[in-house]
Design an enzyme around this catalytic site. Structure first.
Site, PDB file in Angstrom:
ATOM      1  N   GLY A  41       1.612  -4.910  -5.910  1.00  0.00           N
ATOM      2  CA  GLY A  41       1.091  -4.174  -4.752  1.00  0.00           C
ATOM      3  C   GLY A  41      -0.414  -4.332  -4.662  1.00  0.00           C
ATOM      4  N   ASP A  42      -0.968  -3.909  -3.520  1.00  0.00           N
ATOM      5  CA  ASP A  42      -2.410  -3.978  -3.290  1.00  0.00           C
ATOM      6  C   ASP A  42      -2.927  -5.415  -3.297  1.00  0.00           C
ATOM      7  OD1 ASP A  42      -2.522  -1.080  -3.352  1.00  0.00           O
ATOM      8  OD2 ASP A  42      -2.183  -1.310  -5.497  1.00  0.00           O
TER       9      ASP A  42
ATOM     10  N   ARG B  41      24.258  11.118  -1.876  1.00  0.00           N
ATOM     11  CA  ARG B  41      24.797  11.423  -0.533  1.00  0.00           C
ATOM     12  C   ARG B  41      24.869  12.906  -0.192  1.00  0.00           C
ATOM     13  NH1 ARG B  41      29.797   8.511  -2.191  1.00  0.00           N
ATOM     14  NH2 ARG B  41      28.853   9.293  -4.094  1.00  0.00           N
TER      15      ARG B  41
ATOM     16  N   ASN C 171       4.465   6.382  -0.244  1.00  0.00           N
ATOM     17  CA  ASN C 171       3.860   5.919  -1.501  1.00  0.00           C
ATOM     18  C   ASN C 171       3.092   4.615  -1.284  1.00  0.00           C
ATOM     19  OD1 ASN C 171       6.305   4.692  -0.930  1.00  0.00           O
ATOM     20  ND2 ASN C 171       6.947   4.477  -3.055  1.00  0.00           N
TER      21      ASN C 171
ATOM     22  N   GLY D 198      -3.338  -6.993  -0.577  1.00  0.00           N
ATOM     23  CA  GLY D 198      -4.040  -7.172   0.696  1.00  0.00           C
ATOM     24  C   GLY D 198      -3.081  -7.571   1.809  1.00  0.00           C
ATOM     25  N   LYS D 199      -1.840  -7.113   1.707  1.00  0.00           N
ATOM     26  CA  LYS D 199      -0.836  -7.454   2.730  1.00  0.00           C
ATOM     27  C   LYS D 199      -1.243  -6.947   4.103  1.00  0.00           C
ATOM     28  CE  LYS D 199       2.504  -5.312   0.624  1.00  0.00           C
ATOM     29  NZ  LYS D 199       1.892  -4.997  -0.666  1.00  0.00           N
ATOM     30  N   GLY D 200      -1.908  -5.773   4.124  1.00  0.00           N
ATOM     31  CA  GLY D 200      -2.291  -5.167   5.401  1.00  0.00           C
ATOM     32  C   GLY D 200      -3.129  -6.137   6.222  1.00  0.00           C
TER      33      GLY D 200
ATOM     34  N   HIS E 241      -1.450   0.844   3.029  1.00  0.00           N
ATOM     35  CA  HIS E 241      -1.851  -0.419   3.647  1.00  0.00           C
ATOM     36  C   HIS E 241      -3.179  -0.215   4.375  1.00  0.00           C
ATOM     37  CE1 HIS E 241       2.587  -1.886   3.676  1.00  0.00           C
ATOM     38  NE2 HIS E 241       2.044  -1.865   2.484  1.00  0.00           N
ATOM     39  N   THR E 242      -4.172  -0.963   3.947  1.00  0.00           N
ATOM     40  CA  THR E 242      -5.488  -0.810   4.554  1.00  0.00           C
ATOM     41  C   THR E 242      -5.707  -1.921   5.574  1.00  0.00           C
ATOM     42  OG1 THR E 242      -6.232   0.025   2.439  1.00  0.00           O
ATOM     43  CG2 THR E 242      -7.945  -0.545   4.029  1.00  0.00           C
TER      44      THR E 242
HETATM   45  P1  IMP Z   1       6.538   5.620  -6.793  1.00  0.00           P
HETATM   46  O1  IMP Z   1       6.788   4.525  -5.822  1.00  0.00           O
HETATM   47  O2  IMP Z   1       5.630   6.689  -6.288  1.00  0.00           O
HETATM   48  O3  IMP Z   1       7.822   6.154  -7.374  1.00  0.00           O
HETATM   49  O4  IMP Z   1       5.754   4.994  -8.036  1.00  0.00           O
HETATM   50  C1  IMP Z   1       6.372   4.049  -8.913  1.00  0.00           C
HETATM   51  C2  IMP Z   1       5.369   3.005  -9.364  1.00  0.00           C
HETATM   52  O5  IMP Z   1       5.038   2.156  -8.287  1.00  0.00           O
HETATM   53  C3  IMP Z   1       4.033   3.592  -9.852  1.00  0.00           C
HETATM   54  O6  IMP Z   1       3.545   2.771 -10.898  1.00  0.00           O
HETATM   55  C4  IMP Z   1       3.150   3.484  -8.636  1.00  0.00           C
HETATM   56  O7  IMP Z   1       1.797   3.436  -8.988  1.00  0.00           O
HETATM   57  C5  IMP Z   1       3.630   2.152  -8.071  1.00  0.00           C
HETATM   58  N1  IMP Z   1       3.407   2.014  -6.632  1.00  0.00           N
HETATM   59  C6  IMP Z   1       4.156   2.540  -5.647  1.00  0.00           C
HETATM   60  N2  IMP Z   1       3.680   2.161  -4.454  1.00  0.00           N
HETATM   61  C7  IMP Z   1       2.632   1.361  -4.680  1.00  0.00           C
HETATM   62  C8  IMP Z   1       1.747   0.636  -3.815  1.00  0.00           C
HETATM   63  O8  IMP Z   1       1.866   0.622  -2.586  1.00  0.00           O
HETATM   64  N3  IMP Z   1       0.755  -0.069  -4.434  1.00  0.00           N
HETATM   65  C9  IMP Z   1       0.647  -0.103  -5.777  1.00  0.00           C
HETATM   66  N4  IMP Z   1       1.467   0.535  -6.615  1.00  0.00           N
HETATM   67  C10 IMP Z   1       2.442   1.280  -6.071  1.00  0.00           C
END
Ligand code: IMP
Length: 428
Positions: free
Chosen positions: A16-17, A145, A42, A19-21, A45-46
């Protein structure tokens, strides 16, 4: 009906992060429909447009591109209150969504008890380092469910009764967890929650629809872009379990999460950062520590979009991104973060792993073993500033060699993002 395989998927190849945004924002100009198909608030996207910064969590990145239709498909875990806040925030900045936001009436709802359950679980068991947005418990309820609510329920006159019935179970579940932790049970006020949800439903009513039917119609005549949230190594099935998120965060998630078949997809754009970052716990073979990590974190502003947590940082991990490109079926790459590495005296790239004297190119299934894996790295010739570069030919030779190495190992590179702005992208 699907006319031809013209749809595009954008997906992250690391944690993640990446830079997909920025890439989605660029591609949004060439697409008319932008779709989120997995994850929930969670995600962070910037998107930067003309000096303005938009931090989006639930809404597709296309919302900042006028004229696009944006879709939240049923694979998304939908927190109706976060969504309304985000919509209000955009309205306050002059961005309206009337007629250009379709929300699946089948999307599962994230509710306050999901956050409460997650907070308790993070304390009761070894922490996963989640974002605390209630995403895991929401998807767990989807699979169970009987304890789940979906967007369509927001419009159901029987909503208060449904909320009350589930709240009784949740209250017991939370009380049990809280007691085990020696804590007071979190309060669940079913009547007031039902009322807030009803009100949220009224506001969302104009946007709720059967997005599968709408998307299939759109695929016949319009260019559709699917925006992956999180990334491959956080995928529930393919990532570094259990240090993953609870949805299908690869290109494969599009089919189940949006109800769109594989033959609709023409290209899969993999986004990778020239180094690696990770938020939360879990294996990270090329991780850096100490001053080297601090320098990279500061230069890349590596702090979570959703939580502002400092991100762990390290070198690019080639075996990891090769695996990610393979499972996603990546047809082309966007490479971000080259500018962050510019000017560093020492650079490296991970080329394989070692575990107990054995050489590996794939992380082991066991989380304990994966945590002990060490990266084998190779030095990379550093490059000076990239300032002023607007074409491939402008880039320093060392930066070009690094990109060519990625191409040889992973897939063709079509975009290089030298900085976060729309104008800092070099196309090849
Ligand atoms: P959750 O998605 O909140 O359950 O977190 C599970 C794991 O995924 C953790 O390590 C979070 O930091 C990571 N995580 C969830 N979404 C992102 C995101 O968009 N970018 C980076 N890490 C993420």
């Amino acid at each position: 009906m699907v006319a031809s395989p013209s749809a595009t998927i954008v997906v992250g190849l690391q944690f993640g992060d990446e830079g997909k945004g920025q890439i989605v924002d660029l591609l949004a100009a060439e697409h008319e429909v932008i779709v989120r198909y997995n994850g929930g608030a969670n995600a962070g996207h910037t998107v930067r447009v003309g000096g303005e910064r938009f931090a989006l969590h639930l809404l597709p990145s296309g919302v900042v591109t006028p004229g696009t239709i944006n879709v939240i498909a049923h694979g998304v875990a939908l927190d109706p209150f976060v969504l309304l806040d985000e919509m209000d925030g955009l309205a306050g900045r002059g961005i309206g969504l009337a007629g250009r936001l379709w929300i699946s009436d089948r999307a599962h709802l994230v509710l306050p008890w999901h956050r409460a359950e997650e907070a308790l679980l993070e304390r009761a068991l070894p922490a996963l380092g989640t974002t605390g947005r209630g995403i895991g418990p929401c998807y767990a309820d989807k699979a169970r469910r009987a304890t789940a609510l979906r967007a369509v329920d927001l419009l159901d006159p029987a909503l208060p009764a449904k909320v009350a019935a589930i709240a009784r179970v949740k209250q017991l579940q939370l009380a049990g967890l809280a007691a085990a932790m020696g804590q007071e049970p979190p309060a669940v006020d079913a009547a007031s929650l039902a009322e807030s949800l009803r009100a949220a439903g009224e506001r969302l009513r104009p946007y709720l629809t059967d997005t599968v039917a709408a998307l299939h119609e759109a695929l016949a005549t319009r260019r559709v872009l699917f925006e992956g949230a999180h990334a491959t190594m956080l995928d529930l099935d393919l990532g570094t379990f259990p240090y993953v998120t609870s949805s299908s965060a690869t290109a494969l998630g599009v089919h189940a999460g949006a109800g769109v078949p594989a033959r609709a997809i023409g290209r899969v754009v993999g986004v990778l950062k020239a180094y690696t970052s990770r938020v939360g716990a879990g294996p990270f073979p090329t991780e850096l520590h100490g001053p080297a990590a601090d320098r990279l974190r500061e230069r890349g502003d590596e702090y979570g979009t959703t939580t502002r947590r400092p991100r762990r940082v390290g070198w690019l991990d080639l075996p990891m991104v090769r695996f990610a490109a393979q499972v996603n079926g990546v047809t082309e790459l966007a490479v971000t973060g080259l500018g962050v590495l510019a000017g560093l005296d020492e650079l490296a790239v991970g080329i394989s792993y070692r575990l107990g004297g054995e050489s590996l190119v794939r992380l082991p299934a066991s989380a304990e073993q994966a945590a002990m894996v060490q990266a084998v790295t190779e030095p990379v010739k550093p490059w000076p500033s990239l300032d002023g570069g607007t074409t491939w030919a402008d880039l320093p030779g060392a930066a070009r060699s690094f990109v060519e190495r990625i191409e040889r190992d992973v897939a063709p590179v079509r975009w290089l993002c030298l900085g976060p702005g729309r104008e800092e992208v070099v196309r090849r």
